[in-house]
Design a protein around this motif. Structure first.
Motif, PDB file in Angstrom:
ATOM      1  N   ILE A 113      -5.332  -3.040  10.832  1.00 50.52           N
ATOM      2  CA  ILE A 113      -4.610  -2.726   9.759  1.00 50.52           C
ATOM      3  C   ILE A 113      -3.524  -3.415   9.493  1.00 50.52           C
ATOM      4  O   ILE A 113      -2.758  -3.661  10.067  1.00 50.52           O
ATOM      5  CB  ILE A 113      -4.004  -1.148  10.066  1.00 50.52           C
ATOM      6  N   ALA A 114      -3.739  -4.023   8.070  1.00 49.21           N
ATOM      7  CA  ALA A 114      -2.831  -5.120   7.569  1.00 49.21           C
ATOM      8  C   ALA A 114      -2.189  -4.247   6.425  1.00 49.21           C
ATOM      9  O   ALA A 114      -2.723  -3.833   5.444  1.00 49.21           O
ATOM     10  CB  ALA A 114      -3.461  -6.190   6.925  1.00 49.21           C
ATOM     11  N   PRO A 178      -8.835  -7.373   7.528  1.00 53.20           N
ATOM     12  CA  PRO A 178      -8.555  -6.073   7.911  1.00 53.20           C
ATOM     13  C   PRO A 178      -9.726  -5.298   7.788  1.00 53.20           C
ATOM     14  O   PRO A 178     -10.326  -5.221   6.919  1.00 53.20           O
ATOM     15  CB  PRO A 178      -7.137  -5.651   7.190  1.00 53.20           C
ATOM     16  N   GLU A 179      -9.730  -4.028   8.724  1.00 55.08           N
ATOM     17  CA  GLU A 179     -10.571  -3.138   8.340  1.00 55.08           C
ATOM     18  C   GLU A 179      -9.922  -1.866   7.449  1.00 55.08           C
ATOM     19  O   GLU A 179     -10.604  -1.554   6.662  1.00 55.08           O
ATOM     20  CB  GLU A 179     -10.687  -2.386   9.646  1.00 55.08           C
ATOM     21  N   GLY A 215     -14.750  -1.083   4.989  1.00 56.20           N
ATOM     22  CA  GLY A 215     -13.486  -0.682   5.305  1.00 56.20           C
ATOM     23  C   GLY A 215     -12.730  -0.129   4.048  1.00 56.20           C
ATOM     24  O   GLY A 215     -13.192   0.293   3.131  1.00 56.20           O
ATOM     25  N   THR A 216     -11.275   0.012   4.298  1.00 55.68           N
ATOM     26  CA  THR A 216     -10.791   0.663   3.158  1.00 55.68           C
ATOM     27  C   THR A 216      -9.463   0.220   2.691  1.00 55.68           C
ATOM     28  O   THR A 216      -8.848  -0.321   3.349  1.00 55.68           O
ATOM     29  CB  THR A 216     -10.307   2.329   3.729  1.00 55.68           C
ATOM     30  N   ARG A 240     -13.695   0.754  -0.564  1.00 49.46           N
ATOM     31  CA  ARG A 240     -13.443   2.116  -0.470  1.00 49.46           C
ATOM     32  C   ARG A 240     -11.989   2.051  -0.821  1.00 49.46           C
ATOM     33  O   ARG A 240     -11.185   1.485  -0.194  1.00 49.46           O
ATOM     34  CB  ARG A 240     -13.871   2.882   0.697  1.00 49.46           C
ATOM     35  N   ILE A 241     -11.473   3.051  -1.788  1.00 50.54           N
ATOM     36  CA  ILE A 241     -10.228   2.880  -2.225  1.00 50.54           C
ATOM     37  C   ILE A 241      -9.545   4.480  -1.773  1.00 50.54           C
ATOM     38  O   ILE A 241     -10.339   5.537  -2.322  1.00 50.54           O
ATOM     39  CB  ILE A 241      -9.812   2.608  -3.683  1.00 50.54           C
TER      40      ILE A 241
END
Length: 467
Positions: A113-114, A178-179, A215-216, A240-241
């Motif tokens: 997670i960034a 990042p995921e 990822g998101t 995906r947002i």
């Protein structure tokens, strides 16, 4: 050597090892079994914490500090080419690794997670690290500030999640994949590296494009720069947002922020099937910290943490050093330390303190950070200081920059006075404690504010007030 240490980093040497970002990477490598060494300009609590982990920390910079068997030298963008250790590494053919590449190597094999944004990165990363740890998920993390003790800015955990602060200042966040990526806000800053807001948008768009397939992107639904970035990411067919904020269109919507002294109670509506209201406590005051917590909640949910348990775990976050950190009280005066150095941050922290302080006077000791930032944003900094009852403004802290002709703290002082602020210029940092003691009265709040060594003044002010 632990298998989780990249072979090229078995014997790393860090130049500037006491810095927030560098020390965190050094700590994780040491915890993974690497033989870590480094140097810094001066000794510090952080250096002593690293030594306790078996890290060799030299004070001062000298080519002799570079061990004969060093496998790489780790540097940040602040290290100049003429540094003797860097010059020695190049002469000997030792690999030179940027801090961001070292951190990216540590993230390999994890679910990263960034957390990015012009403001709030350290707080949001810290909230996530603390909450996920409280849930027993054992995350690794690398943060740009200490949670509760020197050296607490990083940890090698046994879990699969890695939470990291992603720095946009030199575009180093382009290194990460990042995921889950978090973008809290997008504003023009770091003027030595970005010529325009358009360049900032392009940089953040590149960062969003690095998100892993499936990822998101968690992003603010309220801040104008983040809203514009969201439009561009969608136009580019990005990931995906999940939007977060008080806007009615937000996926995770903040419906209530109730100040309770130096804490807040926050209510959100979750997206999807879990959309019922959820209320939790944030142990630092201010609307922007409530939004940071909401973004942390959304990111944790995106990585798979249970929403309600995660919200409760966020209450275990008790703050990070230099982010509205109470340094103490003397003679009825509280002294609080703030890292704010950009006008938006300054205004947000002052508004948060105003909300928590009631009728108390708020006095600020502000140290501008960087000549380039002062040149571009000095007028806005002065306007932000008008939110205080009185301010003392120091000379510019240069950090990695050389002076710029005509750029001084007077740019801020003139703007503050034009906005009706009560401002005192003080060129001698050693005199500040006496100046503040002469200004402060019982019941006042004093904020030491800035990203430089102004933080050192808190204990001195308290000692002078006590005397």
């Amino acid at each position: 050597m632990s298998p989780s240490v990249p072979p090229a980093m078995d014997r790393p040497h860090f130049i500037g090892i006491g810095g927030a970002g560098m020390s965190g990477i050094a700590k994780i490598l040491a915890q993974r079994g690497a033989r870590v060494a480094g140097s810094d300009a001066k000794d510090s609590d952080t250096a002593r914490a690293l030594r306790a982990l078996g890290v060799t920390v030299h004070i001062g910079h000298d080519a002799a500090h570079l061990a004969p068997d060093a496998t790489c030298v780790v540097v940040s963008s602040a290290i100049r080419a003429e540094n003797p250790e860097l010059a020695a590494a190049r002469e000997r053919g030792v690999a030179v690794v940027h801090r961001s590449d070292a951190l990216a190597a540590l993230m390999a094999g994890t679910r990263p997670i960034a957390v990015a944004g012009t403001h709030g990165k350290t707080t949001t990363t810290s909230m996530l690290a603390v909450a996920l740890t409280a849930l027993g998920l054992e995350p690794s993390y690398a943060i740009g500030g200490d949670l509760d003790a020197p050296g607490s800015n990083a940890h090698h955990g046994g879990g699969e999640v890695f939470v990291a602060e992603a720095d946009e200042s030199d575009r180093s966040f382009h290194t990460y994949s990042p995921e889950v990526a978090v973008v809290l806000n997008v504003e023009l800053d770091h003027h030595a590296n970005y010529a325009s807001l358009e360049e900032i948008y392009d940089s953040f768009l590149t960062f969003a494009g690095k998100i892993r397939p499936g990822g998101t992107l968690v992003i603010s639904a309220d801040q104008p720069g983040a809203v514009e970035l969201t439009r561009r990411v969608r136009e580019a067919g990005g990931p995906r947002i999940v939007t977060v904020g008080e806007s009615g269109s937000a996926d995770l919507r903040v419906t209530r922020i109730e100040p309770r002294g130096l804490t807040s109670e926050v209510t959100v509506l979750l997206p999807g099937a879990d959309g019922g209201p959820l209320t939790f406590t944030v142990s630092v005051p201010g609307r922007h910290y409530a939004h940071n917590a909401a973004a942390a909640l959304a990111a944790g949910i995106a990585i798979g943490a249970p929403a309600r348990e995660l919200a409760a775990a966020l209450a275990t976050y008790t703050g990070v050093k230099r982010r509205l950190q109470l340094k103490g009280e003397a003679a009825g005066v509280q002294v609080i330390d703030s890292y704010a150095h950009h006008p938006t941050e300054m205004a947000a922290d002052l508004e948060a303190i105003r909300g928590a302080a009631g009728d108390a006077r708020v006095l600020v000791v502000f140290q501008p950070h960087l000549f380039s930032r002062t040149r571009e944003l000095g007028a806005q900094m002065g306007a932000a200081l008008a939110l205080a009852d009185a301010s003392v403004v120091l000379d510019i802290y240069p950090a990695r920059e050389d002076p710029v002709p005509g750029v001084t703290s007077e740019l801020i002082i003139d703007a503050a006075r034009a906005a009706g602020a009560d401002v005192t210029a003080e060129h001698d940092k050693e005199a500040v404690a006496d100046v503040v003691a002469g200004m402060a009265k019982h019941g006042d709040l004093v904020l030491t504010m800035g990203a430089g060594d102004v933080t050192d003044l808190g204990p001195r002010i308290l000692a002078r007030l006590d005397a």
